[in-house]
Design a protein around this motif. Structure first.
Motif, PDB file in Angstrom:
ATOM      1  N   UNK A   1      -6.539   6.497  -6.530  1.00 46.94           N
ATOM      2  CA  UNK A   1      -6.205   7.504  -5.533  1.00 46.94           C
ATOM      3  C   UNK A   1      -6.672   7.008  -4.173  1.00 46.94           C
ATOM      4  N   UNK A   2      -5.836   7.235  -3.159  1.00 43.97           N
ATOM      5  CA  UNK A   2      -6.201   6.771  -1.832  1.00 43.97           C
ATOM      6  C   UNK A   2      -7.358   7.588  -1.267  1.00 43.97           C
ATOM      7  N   UNK A   3      -8.259   6.911  -0.594  1.00 49.57           N
ATOM      8  CA  UNK A   3      -9.319   7.582   0.149  1.00 49.57           C
ATOM      9  C   UNK A   3      -8.734   8.128   1.448  1.00 49.57           C
ATOM     10  N   UNK A   4      -9.549   8.814   2.226  1.00 51.53           N
ATOM     11  CA  UNK A   4      -9.091   9.319   3.519  1.00 51.53           C
ATOM     12  C   UNK A   4      -8.649   8.164   4.412  1.00 51.53           C
ATOM     13  N   UNK A   5      -9.385   7.037   4.341  1.00 51.98           N
ATOM     14  CA  UNK A   5      -9.004   5.858   5.130  1.00 51.98           C
ATOM     15  C   UNK A   5      -7.672   5.295   4.656  1.00 51.98           C
ATOM     16  N   UNK A   6      -7.466   5.298   3.331  1.00 51.01           N
ATOM     17  CA  UNK A   6      -6.200   4.824   2.791  1.00 51.01           C
ATOM     18  C   UNK A   6      -5.037   5.684   3.234  1.00 51.01           C
ATOM     19  N   UNK A   7      -5.220   7.009   3.272  1.00 48.96           N
ATOM     20  CA  UNK A   7      -4.167   7.920   3.731  1.00 48.96           C
ATOM     21  C   UNK A   7      -3.821   7.659   5.198  1.00 48.96           C
ATOM     22  N   UNK A   8      -4.851   7.421   6.009  1.00 47.92           N
ATOM     23  CA  UNK A   8      -4.601   7.101   7.423  1.00 47.92           C
ATOM     24  C   UNK A   8      -3.782   5.823   7.540  1.00 47.92           C
TER      25      UNK A   8
ATOM     26  N   UNK B   1       0.833  -1.202   0.000  1.00 50.75           N
ATOM     27  CA  UNK B   1       0.000   0.000   0.000  1.00 50.75           C
ATOM     28  C   UNK B   1       0.869   1.253   0.000  1.00 50.75           C
ATOM     29  N   UNK B   2       1.875   1.272   0.844  1.00 52.11           N
ATOM     30  CA  UNK B   2       2.753   2.440   0.919  1.00 52.11           C
ATOM     31  C   UNK B   2       3.544   2.621  -0.380  1.00 52.11           C
ATOM     32  N   UNK B   3       3.953   1.506  -0.974  1.00 51.54           N
ATOM     33  CA  UNK B   3       4.702   1.572  -2.226  1.00 51.54           C
ATOM     34  C   UNK B   3       3.836   2.191  -3.333  1.00 51.54           C
ATOM     35  N   UNK B   4       2.589   1.768  -3.438  1.00 46.97           N
ATOM     36  CA  UNK B   4       1.686   2.331  -4.439  1.00 46.97           C
ATOM     37  C   UNK B   4       1.454   3.810  -4.171  1.00 46.97           C
ATOM     38  N   UNK B   5       1.273   4.160  -2.916  1.00 46.39           N
ATOM     39  CA  UNK B   5       1.052   5.563  -2.553  1.00 46.39           C
ATOM     40  C   UNK B   5       2.243   6.424  -2.954  1.00 46.39           C
ATOM     41  N   UNK B   6       3.467   5.988  -2.614  1.00 47.26           N
ATOM     42  CA  UNK B   6       4.652   6.799  -2.865  1.00 47.26           C
ATOM     43  C   UNK B   6       5.048   6.833  -4.334  1.00 47.26           C
ATOM     44  N   UNK B   7       4.788   5.757  -5.065  1.00 44.71           N
ATOM     45  CA  UNK B   7       5.191   5.711  -6.480  1.00 44.71           C
ATOM     46  C   UNK B   7       4.093   6.200  -7.416  1.00 44.71           C
ATOM     47  N   UNK B   8       2.882   6.346  -6.907  1.00 45.94           N
ATOM     48  CA  UNK B   8       1.832   6.983  -7.689  1.00 45.94           C
ATOM     49  C   UNK B   8       0.892   6.068  -8.428  1.00 45.94           C
ATOM     50  N   UNK B   9       1.386   4.919  -8.897  1.00 50.27           N
ATOM     51  CA  UNK B   9       0.528   3.996  -9.641  1.00 50.27           C
ATOM     52  C   UNK B   9       0.868   2.556  -9.266  1.00 50.27           C
ATOM     53  N   UNK B  10      -0.077   1.656  -9.519  1.00 52.94           N
ATOM     54  CA  UNK B  10       0.149   0.233  -9.282  1.00 52.94           C
ATOM     55  C   UNK B  10       1.237  -0.281 -10.215  1.00 52.94           C
ATOM     56  N   UNK B  11       1.236   0.190 -11.466  1.00 52.91           N
ATOM     57  CA  UNK B  11       2.235  -0.287 -12.422  1.00 52.91           C
ATOM     58  C   UNK B  11       3.648   0.116 -11.989  1.00 52.91           C
ATOM     59  N   UNK B  12       3.820   1.336 -11.478  1.00 54.56           N
ATOM     60  CA  UNK B  12       5.140   1.777 -11.016  1.00 54.56           C
ATOM     61  C   UNK B  12       5.599   0.950  -9.826  1.00 54.56           C
ATOM     62  N   UNK B  13       4.673   0.682  -8.900  1.00 51.71           N
ATOM     63  CA  UNK B  13       5.018  -0.139  -7.743  1.00 51.71           C
ATOM     64  C   UNK B  13       5.366  -1.560  -8.166  1.00 51.71           C
ATOM     65  N   UNK B  14       4.632  -2.077  -9.132  1.00 51.46           N
ATOM     66  CA  UNK B  14       4.888  -3.442  -9.610  1.00 51.46           C
ATOM     67  C   UNK B  14       6.284  -3.540 -10.226  1.00 51.46           C
TER      68      UNK B  14
END
Length: 301
Positions: A57-64, A10-23
């Motif tokens: 995009x992360x929801x408020x719950x995802x950001x928490x 989850x953190x990797x996707x958040x910081x890299x911006x997309x699922x493909x970048x994290x993958x």
């Protein structure tokens, strides 16, 4: 119960911006990450993402959850380091370090040698990497320490979750073939080098940006960037054998510059700062490595 591995994804996707970048960064397929994140949403009991075109995009719950994930993963890292130390009876564990080429040669390699004598149970895994690649890896706990550079007028991004420490400052010098008319001058006028071919690092690097900026601001011309390499030995040879010019920092020149003229620019001073980055919470093993890097930097020039 939330799974730590899925929290890391989850953190990797958040910081890299997309699922493909994290993958790509993690060596997974995008579908594998999507499946794991779907499981994490079920574990959390609330939506963590929303679709925005082809991205998410992360929801408020995802950001928490991302915020707490960083704290939890840092705690696990600290616990693992402390357990290794207790088991060995002295500082022990793996510390992953990255540095750009000249800092690797002049700072990281001597520090590893010193640590082998003072802390033999610390395993240092070191790799060459530029700041652009190393800083995100440090934030994602794929690295523990990085040594980076910052040229005058080209500030690096500031990350609130990382601790930056100054290591040294060096001058940028003009490197010319011995038969160039300016080679005999005490200081070289950049403005007189507009007709030479230039050798510099690859596009997207701080070194290349610095060289273009210096030629424009101090020399008043657009440089002919004819040769590109991130290996400074190659840049030296291009100057020595092919008549190119280059702007190189002291750490590179500290290893010797036979067959070329090395001069300061006449129009003004150009410098570079070398710094160390770690996460704000340092384990004892990371602190020991940071101390060794600091000591090596103090004697590198």
């Amino acid at each position: 119960m939330l799974d730590l591995h899925r929290l890391r994804l989850l953190r990797e996707v958040h910081d890299r911006g997309t699922i493909h970048s994290a993958a790509r960064a993690l060596g997974y397929t995008p579908s594998a990450i999507s499946q794991q994140l779907s499981v994490l949403e079920r574990e959390a009991g609330t939506p963590l993402f929303e679709r925005v075109g082809r991205n998410i995009r992360l929801t408020a719950a995802g950001e928490v959850l991302v915020r707490h994930a960083s704290t939890l993963l840092a705690g696990v890292e600290a616990a693992e380091a402390e357990l290794a130390t207790v088991a060995a009876g002295r500082l022990a564990g793996v510390v992953r370090v990255a540095a750009f080429q000249s800092a690797f040669l002049s700072i990281v390699a001597p520090a590893i040698r010193a640590l082998a004598a003072t802390h033999p149970d610390i395993r240092v895994e070191a790799a060459e990497a530029e700041v652009e690649q190393a800083a995100p890896a440090l934030r994602l706990q794929q690295l523990d320490v990085m040594v980076g550079d910052e040229y005058d007028g080209q500030p690096r991004a500031v990350h609130a979750d990382l601790l930056r420490e100054h290591l040294l400052r060096e001058q940028i010098r003009v490197v010319l073939p011995l038969d160039h008319p300016e080679a005999g001058a005490e200081r070289v006028q950049i403005a007189r080098l507009g007709d030479v071919a230039w050798a510099c690092c690859q596009p997207g690097t701080g070194h290349r940006e610095m060289q273009v900026r210096v030629c424009r601001e101090l020399g008043g011309f657009e440089p002919d960037l004819r040769y590109s390499s991130d290996d400074f030995l190659i840049l030296f040879e291009l100057v020595r054998r092919n008549g190119a010019a280059a702007l190189l920092p002291d750490l590179v020149l500290a290893h010797g510059a036979p067959g070329v003229a090395v001069r300061l620019p006449a129009e003004g001073s150009v410098g570079r700062t070398v710094f160390m980055l770690t996460r704000r919470t340092r384990t004892p093993t990371v602190t020991a490595v940071a101390d060794a890097l600091r000591a090596a930097a103090a004697t590198s020039l």
